[in-house]
Design an enzyme around this catalytic site. Structure first.
Site, PDB file in Angstrom:
ATOM      1  N   TYR A 142     -50.808  71.597 -28.435  1.00  0.00           N
ATOM      2  CA  TYR A 142     -51.717  70.941 -27.490  1.00  0.00           C
ATOM      3  C   TYR A 142     -52.040  69.512 -27.920  1.00  0.00           C
ATOM      4  O   TYR A 142     -52.456  68.686 -27.115  1.00  0.00           O
ATOM      5  CB  TYR A 142     -53.020  71.734 -27.338  1.00  0.00           C
ATOM      6  CG  TYR A 142     -52.863  73.094 -26.690  1.00  0.00           C
ATOM      7  CD1 TYR A 142     -51.657  73.499 -26.139  1.00  0.00           C
ATOM      8  CD2 TYR A 142     -53.934  73.977 -26.626  1.00  0.00           C
ATOM      9  CE1 TYR A 142     -51.511  74.741 -25.564  1.00  0.00           C
ATOM     10  CE2 TYR A 142     -53.796  75.227 -26.043  1.00  0.00           C
ATOM     11  CZ  TYR A 142     -52.582  75.610 -25.517  1.00  0.00           C
ATOM     12  OH  TYR A 142     -52.452  76.842 -24.951  1.00  0.00           O
ATOM     13  N   LYS A 187     -44.812  83.271 -35.213  1.00  0.00           N
ATOM     14  CA  LYS A 187     -43.489  83.534 -34.637  1.00  0.00           C
ATOM     15  C   LYS A 187     -42.463  83.051 -35.667  1.00  0.00           C
ATOM     16  O   LYS A 187     -41.644  82.154 -35.397  1.00  0.00           O
ATOM     17  CB  LYS A 187     -43.388  82.775 -33.293  1.00  0.00           C
ATOM     18  CG  LYS A 187     -42.143  83.075 -32.478  1.00  0.00           C
ATOM     19  CD  LYS A 187     -42.174  84.427 -31.808  1.00  0.00           C
ATOM     20  CE  LYS A 187     -40.864  84.699 -31.079  1.00  0.00           C
ATOM     21  NZ  LYS A 187     -40.681  86.084 -30.683  1.00  0.00           N
ATOM     22  N   ASP A 219     -45.473  88.115 -30.168  1.00  0.00           N
ATOM     23  CA  ASP A 219     -45.115  88.971 -29.025  1.00  0.00           C
ATOM     24  C   ASP A 219     -45.525  90.416 -29.279  1.00  0.00           C
ATOM     25  O   ASP A 219     -46.028  91.106 -28.400  1.00  0.00           O
ATOM     26  CB  ASP A 219     -43.623  88.851 -28.664  1.00  0.00           C
ATOM     27  CG  ASP A 219     -42.719  88.624 -29.854  1.00  0.00           C
ATOM     28  OD1 ASP A 219     -43.225  88.583 -30.993  1.00  0.00           O
ATOM     29  OD2 ASP A 219     -41.495  88.503 -29.656  1.00  0.00           O
ATOM     30  N   ASP A 243     -54.983  80.849 -27.919  1.00  0.00           N
ATOM     31  CA  ASP A 243     -55.472  80.624 -26.561  1.00  0.00           C
ATOM     32  C   ASP A 243     -55.083  81.819 -25.678  1.00  0.00           C
ATOM     33  O   ASP A 243     -55.901  82.408 -24.964  1.00  0.00           O
ATOM     34  CB  ASP A 243     -54.829  79.331 -26.031  1.00  0.00           C
ATOM     35  CG  ASP A 243     -55.438  78.852 -24.741  1.00  0.00           C
ATOM     36  OD1 ASP A 243     -56.454  79.429 -24.314  1.00  0.00           O
ATOM     37  OD2 ASP A 243     -54.897  77.901 -24.152  1.00  0.00           O
ATOM     38  N   ASP A 247     -57.544  85.361 -24.453  1.00  0.00           N
ATOM     39  CA  ASP A 247     -57.806  85.721 -23.051  1.00  0.00           C
ATOM     40  C   ASP A 247     -57.421  87.176 -22.809  1.00  0.00           C
ATOM     41  O   ASP A 247     -58.127  87.924 -22.121  1.00  0.00           O
ATOM     42  CB  ASP A 247     -57.002  84.824 -22.096  1.00  0.00           C
ATOM     43  CG  ASP A 247     -57.819  83.611 -21.659  1.00  0.00           C
ATOM     44  OD1 ASP A 247     -58.761  83.242 -22.401  1.00  0.00           O
ATOM     45  OD2 ASP A 247     -57.524  83.036 -20.596  1.00  0.00           O
TER      46      ASP A 247
END
Ligand code: NAD
Length: 353
Positions: A142, A187, A219, A243, A247
């Site tokens: 980001y 990852k 994942d 992020d 959620d």
């Protein structure tokens, strides 16, 4: 205690939910003999309309001069077609970077009164959902360079050892104060930045022998959060993974409207906000759930102002209101009493002791 709070109402449901949280802070001040003063800060779409900038310097300065910042939410359809630098979210990224708040903590905890609101099977919910996601907040993709040229778009993902280490330490310290289990999510089968992440976490682990460190690919983590959330105590992860996972984690607890968050850096001045957005679909209808914002104010009292009794009082009042059967529309279930945003705030005030 005298504290000065910068208040960002923002856009959409922001003003409605923040109003309820301020009323709760005022009642706490009256009950416990504190003085909280507030400075209004424009950020997001409303600041773009007023100043042509989602967070002008003079508004950021107000936040930096405060003891902590309470934020509703920013954004909305009106500004969706604006260029990247003129998006409400840019204000939020600038605020986080300006305050140096690199650690975002989001609890994913199911309230026993809302077990029915979880989309997970009752047998999974019964095992308990009570974990925290510690998300790195001011690095990673980001904050890397973004560029679109000749039909090719590039976003740079970069992490330094120092950035990983400081968030890693928050993860270990948080786990140490809880059940002593830290899961580092990355990852590393694909990304160099994740391989560095994993190396640093394992190096830090030697300093925290009382914490059990495990690794999980992002994942797999996304699956495990819905399959077996009870396995988690503290998850530490980088900005974008955090992020998305937070959620997902919020949803299994029932409603995004219930979850608070804190963002902290080196100083005690923190940024406190519910995890949801500005919910333009329900703005101005007095149906938004203000509890995530009210619990964010409680986190401010606990983590920035060191007022645990006052924070407990707010959390207990929320619990009492749920016990009494009051529900906003997002957490409504059969046999409960549906109330609006304002009445939800008023009920919490009534139950505050
Ligand atoms: P959102 O979180 O605003 O809404 C998602 C869904 O959850 C909607 O159906 C909404 O009605 C519901 N919801 C959210 N908060 C609620 C509450 N307190 N009570 C009841 N229901 C609630 O996410 P979105 O729709 O993807 O985004 C809307 C805008 O918010 C966008 O402009 C987005 O960029 C912005 N946004 C801002 C922040 C922030 O300010 N921190 C975070 C996320 C999204």
């Amino acid at each position: 205690m005298n504290k000065h709070i910068a208040v960002i109402r923002g856009d959409g449901i922001g003003p409605e939910i923040v109003e309820q949280a301020l009323a709760v802070l005022d009642k706490i001040a009256a009950l416990y003999g504190h003085t909280f003063t507030y400075t209004s800060v424009d950020m997001g779409g409303c600041a773009i309309d007023k100043y042509g900038d989602p967070l002008p310097d003079h508004e950021l300065e107000k936040c930096l001069a405060s003891d902590s910042v309470l934020l509703g939410a920013v954004g909305g359809d009106k500004w969706n077609s604006f260029p990247g630098h003129l998006r409400p979210e840019k204000g939020l990224l600038r605020l986080r970077a300006g305050m140096g708040v690199y650690s975002n903590n989001r609890p994913a905890k199911i309230w026993r009164q809302l077990a029915d609101a979880s989309p997970l099977k009752a047998s999974i919910v019964a095992q308990g959902i009570d974990f925290i996601i510690v998300r790195e907040l001011i690095g990673g993709i980001y904050f890397g360079a973004h560029q679109t040229e000749n039909g090719v778009a590039t976003d740079v993902l970069q992490y330094s050892e120092a950035e990983i280490e400081r968030i890693g330490r928050i993860g270990f310290e948080t786990a140490r104060k809880r059940r002593g289990k830290l899961c580092s999510v990355e990852k590393s089968n694909v990304l160099d930045s994740s391989r560095l992440w994993k190396t640093v976490m394992h190096r830090l682990a030697a300093e925290y022998p009382d914490v059990t460190l495990s690794d999980m690919l992002v994942d797999n983590c996304a699956m495990q959060i819905v399959k077996n959330p009870a396995q988690f105590d503290v998850i530490v992860t980088e900005n974008m993974f955090g992020d998305i996972l937070s959620d997902e984690a919020s949803m299994i607890t029932g409603s995004i409207g219930m979850i608070p968050s804190s963002s902290l850096g080196q100083s005690s001045c923190g940024l406190y906000e519910p995890i949801h957005g500005s919910a333009p679909d329900i703005a101005g209808k007095d149906i938004a759930n203000p509890i995530g914002t009210i619990l964010s104010a409680a986190m401010m009292l606990r983590y920035s102002f060191d007022l645990p009794k006052e924070a407990d009082a707010i959390e207990n009042a929320v619990s009492a209101v749920l016990d009494a059967g009051y529900r906003t529309a997002d957490i409504m279930s059969q046999g409960m009493i549906q109330i609006g945003c304002k009445e939800c705030g008023e009920q919490i005030l009534r139950h505050l002791q």
